[in-house]
Design an enzyme around this catalytic site. Structure first.
Site, PDB file in Angstrom:
ATOM      1  N   ARG A 201       0.842  -1.188   0.000  1.00 31.15           N
ATOM      2  CA  ARG A 201       0.000   0.000   0.000  1.00 31.15           C
ATOM      3  C   ARG A 201       0.885   1.248   0.000  1.00 31.15           C
ATOM      4  O   ARG A 201       2.047   1.199   0.415  1.00 31.15           O
ATOM      5  CB  ARG A 201      -0.904   0.027   1.234  1.00 31.15           C
TER       6      ARG A 201
ATOM      7  N   LYS B 186      -1.982  -1.603   7.698  1.00 33.24           N
ATOM      8  CA  LYS B 186      -3.405  -1.295   7.798  1.00 33.24           C
ATOM      9  C   LYS B 186      -4.138  -2.238   8.742  1.00 33.24           C
ATOM     10  O   LYS B 186      -5.041  -1.822   9.472  1.00 33.24           O
ATOM     11  CB  LYS B 186      -4.040  -1.347   6.408  1.00 33.24           C
TER      12      LYS B 186
ATOM     13  N   HIS C 109      -4.041   3.066  -5.928  1.00 34.90           N
ATOM     14  CA  HIS C 109      -4.271   1.785  -5.247  1.00 34.90           C
ATOM     15  C   HIS C 109      -4.374   0.626  -6.239  1.00 34.90           C
ATOM     16  O   HIS C 109      -4.174  -0.532  -5.866  1.00 34.90           O
ATOM     17  CB  HIS C 109      -5.537   1.855  -4.390  1.00 34.90           C
TER      18      HIS C 109
ATOM     19  N   ARG D  94      -1.418  -1.705  -6.338  1.00 35.82           N
ATOM     20  CA  ARG D  94      -1.400  -2.846  -5.406  1.00 35.82           C
ATOM     21  C   ARG D  94      -2.121  -4.033  -6.043  1.00 35.82           C
ATOM     22  O   ARG D  94      -1.641  -5.168  -5.969  1.00 35.82           O
ATOM     23  CB  ARG D  94      -2.059  -2.435  -4.088  1.00 35.82           C
TER      24      ARG D  94
ATOM     25  N   HIS E  63      -3.080  -9.706   3.329  1.00 36.53           N
ATOM     26  CA  HIS E  63      -4.510  -9.984   3.387  1.00 36.53           C
ATOM     27  C   HIS E  63      -4.781 -11.143   4.340  1.00 36.53           C
ATOM     28  O   HIS E  63      -4.061 -12.138   4.328  1.00 36.53           O
ATOM     29  CB  HIS E  63      -5.046 -10.327   1.989  1.00 36.53           C
TER      30      HIS E  63
ATOM     31  N   TYR F 176      -8.556  -7.941  -4.839  1.00 39.14           N
ATOM     32  CA  TYR F 176      -7.436  -7.261  -5.464  1.00 39.14           C
ATOM     33  C   TYR F 176      -6.826  -8.057  -6.609  1.00 39.14           C
ATOM     34  O   TYR F 176      -5.872  -7.620  -7.231  1.00 39.14           O
ATOM     35  CB  TYR F 176      -6.334  -7.002  -4.424  1.00 39.14           C
TER      36      TYR F 176
END
Length: 245
Positions: free
Chosen positions: A117, A142, A197, A200, A223, A232
């Protein structure tokens, strides 16, 4: 960050918790939907609900949670935007020749190579980079958990060429500077509907295309669930056809 933004900008935060009603929350929800996506509003609703439940269940404050009475907006459809080879060439050319921010090209290439990120990239310090072992250690992420990211040869070579800043930051620039420089470069390159983004998304998809399995990619990307990872990941169909034989 989200809480601080709400405290600065939201009229809903001017009410005492005991004065909140489902009507007030529904009006606030509808107003927010004119400015941000349904997914963003849902995340803010989650924060409000957690605050009220914590006050009610752990602090002994006798209030109800009106969040439970309002309808949630629909989540955004997950993006499947990939960066084509031609678009990547155009974007990097713009970043190299027509931007005042000398760091932005390195940040973009590093994002594609690692799937990190933006905030993770900008928080990276040299103390947490081992070029010999080809590992970058992320302390603040995150999801609240640190992780070690293996670096590709290209990412390692990129880092090896960078000058060292006094403050120890690998990429000594700000999130706002990166955002603006990237947006302008995308426009100049004539690339439509592409956000930072999405880099990513591109990076994680390329990890799968290298042959890594779900658990390996998850350990790199951070994740926690397969469902989150799927949002993603949009694999190149041509690559899949080749694998099918």
């Amino acid at each position: 960050l989200r809480i601080n933004r709400m405290l600065r900008d939201e009229s809903i935060c001017q009410y005492k918790s005991t004065a909140l009603t489902s009507k007030l929350l529904a009006e606030w929800r509808d107003t927010r939907l004119t400015a941000v996506s349904g997914s963003s509003v849902n995340r803010e609703i989650d924060i409000l609900s957690h605050v009220l439940n914590t006050a009610r269940m752990e602090w002994g404050i006798h209030i109800s949670n009106p969040v439970e009475l309002i309808r949630r907006p629909k989540h955004n459809k997950s993006r499947e935007r990939r960066l084509s080879a031609d678009e990547e060439t155009k974007l990097l050319r713009e970043l190299e020749t027509k931007t005042r921010n000398s760091w932005i090209k390195y940040v973009v290439v590093f994002a594609i190579e690692t799937g990190m990120r933006r905030g993770e990239i900008l928080s990276l310090t040299w103390n947490n980079v081992d070029l010999q072992k080809r590992i970058a250690r992320l302390v603040d992420t995150k999801n609240g958990e640190g992780r070690s990211v293996p670096l590709t040869l290209k990412a390692t070579a990129l880092l090896a060429t960078l000058p060292r800043s006094i403050d120890g930051q690998v990429f000594p620039t700000t999130a706002e500077a990166v955002k603006l420089a990237f947006q302008r470069a995308v426009v100049r390159a004539g690339i439509e509907d592409f956000h930072f983004h999405d880099l990513r998304h591109e990076g994680v998809s390329r990890l799968f295309e290298k042959g890594l399995n779900v658990m390996e990619v998850a350990s790199i990307s951070g994740h926690k669930t397969l469902q989150m990872l799927k949002r993603y990941t949009h694999l190149n169909t041509d690559m899949l056809v080749m694998k099918m034989g």
